[in-house]
Each structure stands twice: as C-alpha cells, then as structure tokens.
Design an enzyme around this catalytic site. Structure first.
Site, PDB file in Angstrom:
ATOM      1  N   ASP A 159       0.836  -1.200   0.000  1.00  0.00           N
ATOM      2  CA  ASP A 159       0.000   0.000   0.000  1.00  0.00           C
ATOM      3  C   ASP A 159       0.870   1.249   0.000  1.00  0.00           C
ATOM      4  O   ASP A 159       2.018   1.229   0.461  1.00  0.00           O
ATOM      5  CB  ASP A 159      -0.908   0.019   1.234  1.00  0.00           C
ATOM      6  CG  ASP A 159      -1.902  -1.123   1.229  1.00  0.00           C
ATOM      7  OD1 ASP A 159      -2.296  -1.560   0.129  1.00  0.00           O
ATOM      8  OD2 ASP A 159      -2.279  -1.579   2.320  1.00  0.00           O
ATOM      9  N   ARG A 160       0.310   2.327  -0.476  1.00  0.00           N
ATOM     10  CA  ARG A 160       1.056   3.586  -0.570  1.00  0.00           C
ATOM     11  C   ARG A 160       1.684   3.987   0.753  1.00  0.00           C
ATOM     12  O   ARG A 160       2.838   4.423   0.810  1.00  0.00           O
ATOM     13  CB  ARG A 160       0.124   4.698  -1.069  1.00  0.00           C
ATOM     14  CG  ARG A 160       0.776   6.063  -1.155  1.00  0.00           C
ATOM     15  CD  ARG A 160      -0.169   7.074  -1.734  1.00  0.00           C
ATOM     16  NE  ARG A 160       0.439   8.393  -1.805  1.00  0.00           N
ATOM     17  CZ  ARG A 160      -0.133   9.450  -2.373  1.00  0.00           C
ATOM     18  NH1 ARG A 160      -1.326   9.338  -2.935  1.00  0.00           N
ATOM     19  NH2 ARG A 160       0.480  10.611  -2.384  1.00  0.00           N
TER      20      ARG A 160
END
Length: 303
Positions: free
Chosen positions: A143-144
């Site tokens: 995930d970012r």
C-alpha cells in the site's frame, strides 16, 4: 575451528557489511559462522555473485585464507547504484529480479485515479537505461502508506513462475506495526475469511463470501503511556489489506490507518512496515533473505 571472533565495523541497512577478522582462518567457513541466520546456499551465493571482497579485492574463492586484521566486505545486491530517488532504494538486483526498500508515501503502481510517480515507473526507467527494450513486472504490492521490502520481475517467464508458485516461492514475509491499545496476548494467529466492499475496503465475512486469511502475530513491545503495542506480523496468506483488516477486526487498528478504524495519528503515517522478505530464487533455487529495521518513528513511541 569456530570463527566467532570478529568485529562488525559498519552496517548500512541491507547494503554493505564489513567485518574485521580476528583469527586465522578460511573465507567460506568464516562466512558460515558469521551468517548463522542464513542458509549455506545463500552464503555461497554471495561468493558466486561477486559480492564478497577481502581487503578491497573481490573474490569468488571459498578457500581464500584470512589473517587477523583482514577486512571482509559483503555487498547485498549486485546493483547498489542506478536509482537516485529518495523514496526508493534497490537492495538486490540480478538478471531476473529486483528487490527494493520502498518508503511510505510512494505508490507501488499507478491506479485509475492516481497516475503519478510510482515504484514501478522508477524501476522501469532504471532498467531501460541499460536497454530501451527492458521491462519490469509487478509480483506483489505494498500500500502507498506502507514502507518496506517488495520485489519485481525483470522478465515475463520469471513473473509467471513466481506468481504461479507464490506460496512455494515466498518462504517468509514479516511486517512490523504499531497498533492502538494494549494487546494482551503475547502471540497468536488471526484466522478469518475476507472479502472486499464496493468502496474497496476489505472486511471480515462468512466463509461462503470470502477467502481464508491467516495472520500470525507476536508482541514486541507495549507502551502503557502511549497506549500502543508494537507487533511482529507474519503472513500465512497474502490477501489484499489482510493485516489492516485483521487489526481492525481484533479491535487494535494500526496507528494512522483511518480507513481501517484508527483514531490516532501519532507519527504522521500509517505505522506498517514490511521488514522481512525471504524467497527461493525461481531461476537458481537459492534462498535469499532480506530485512530492513523497524522505522525509528515506530520505536520512539516505546522509548
């Protein structure tokens, strides 16, 4: 002979290790004794891949003699340079794979809504500098707002081989997370079924609707003062947002993860880090082990 007497001079995360020899010996047994947490195949691969030097000279000879005062240097990854970007660092590269350490805030790949600088685009430019026809292929994502280790393939056959045998290829993946509240159990396993809503949020559901997800956890530290717990988490399955959904499910959301129930942003980011990645190389059969330390922002909450 046991080679337990050496002095560690320098360690820069997973890039370089320099050891000062204190006893007369031979290189390969010396390396086996130093890297007791790694397989002999992995240690031998450091020599085969020209990652070991003695007193500044690269060597592939397992029987290189050592004397007190010699400096043995091991470089983890054949490509230490080539990507000058503050959000991404290559820790290993060969003809088939790239392993990187990604900072939080960098997307793994572009999305329909967000087309911006990504780990994929940075690495794509990197391989094309050698040959414009070169490509990279996504094997898994972070995930970012998650930092840590992830890997990409450099050709399609390797991508297919890894993804079709993911559970057999990936030997170990561990994450570190700071979660809200005090987790009472010292260790355990969270086992549920997960599915995804139309709003793209993963949640626990009944068996008929979801896929099984297992997350092992172990408490590393607790802070009554900040009311948080530092966990080591091991993925037994690799479902999307598995850790985030499981932490919300047990009532201990990850600090800073508003989407999954967090109400406290103590360090200005989601406190989740992919710290350990070990896998069987799809081309050579060797086991490769990589790790990055728990971010300082995490540990400062327990000082």
């Amino acid at each position: 002979m046991r080679f337990r007497t050496f002095a560690r001079m320098k360690k820069q995360k997973s890039e370089t290790e320099v050891i000062v020899v204190r006893e007369t010996g031979v290189l390969l047994p010396f390396l086996f004794s130093y890297f007791t947490d790694r397989s002999k195949t992995t240690v031998k691969s450091y020599l085969a891949h020209r990652q070991v030097s003695v007193n500044g000279c690269i060597t592939t000879q397992f029987d290189t003699p050592l004397t007190p005062g010699d400096r043995v240097e091991i470089g983890f990854g054949r490509a230490k340079e080539g990507v000058a970007h503050p959000m991404l660092r290559i820790v290993y590269e060969d003809d088939d794979l790239i392993v990187v350490d990604k900072r939080n805030g960098l997307l793994s790949v572009a999305t329909d809504k967000q087309i911006m600088r990504t780990a994929y685009s940075i690495l794509s430019e990197h391989v094309k500098r050698e040959d414009p026809r070169n490509k990279i292929f996504v094997l898994h994502r972070l995930d970012r707002e998650t930092s840590g280790l992830m890997m990409f393939a450099k050709n399609e056959p390797i991508k297919i081989r890894v993804q079709s045998r993911w559970e057999q290829t990936v030997a170990e993946r561990k994450y570190f997370a700071v979660v809200e509240g005090i987790v009472k159990e010292d260790e355990g396993t969270i086992s549920t079924y997960l599915t995804e809503s139309k709003a793209l949020k993963v949640y626990v559901t009944v068996r008929e609707e979801g896929k099984i997800a297992n997350t092992g956890f172990r408490v590393l530290k607790r802070s009554e003062k900040n009311d948080v717990t530092l966990l080591e988490l091991e993925l037994e399955t690799g479902r999307k947002n598995q850790i985030r959904a499981h932490m919300e499910y047990i009532g201990h959301p990850i600090v800073g993860d508003r989407k999954y129930g967090s109400k406290r942003n103590l360090i200005g980011r989601v406190a989740l880090h992919a710290g350990v990645l070990s896998f069987i190389h799809p081309a050579t059969g060797e086991r490769l082990d990589f790790s990055t330390p728990v971010p300082r922002k995490f540990t400062e909450l327990f000082g």
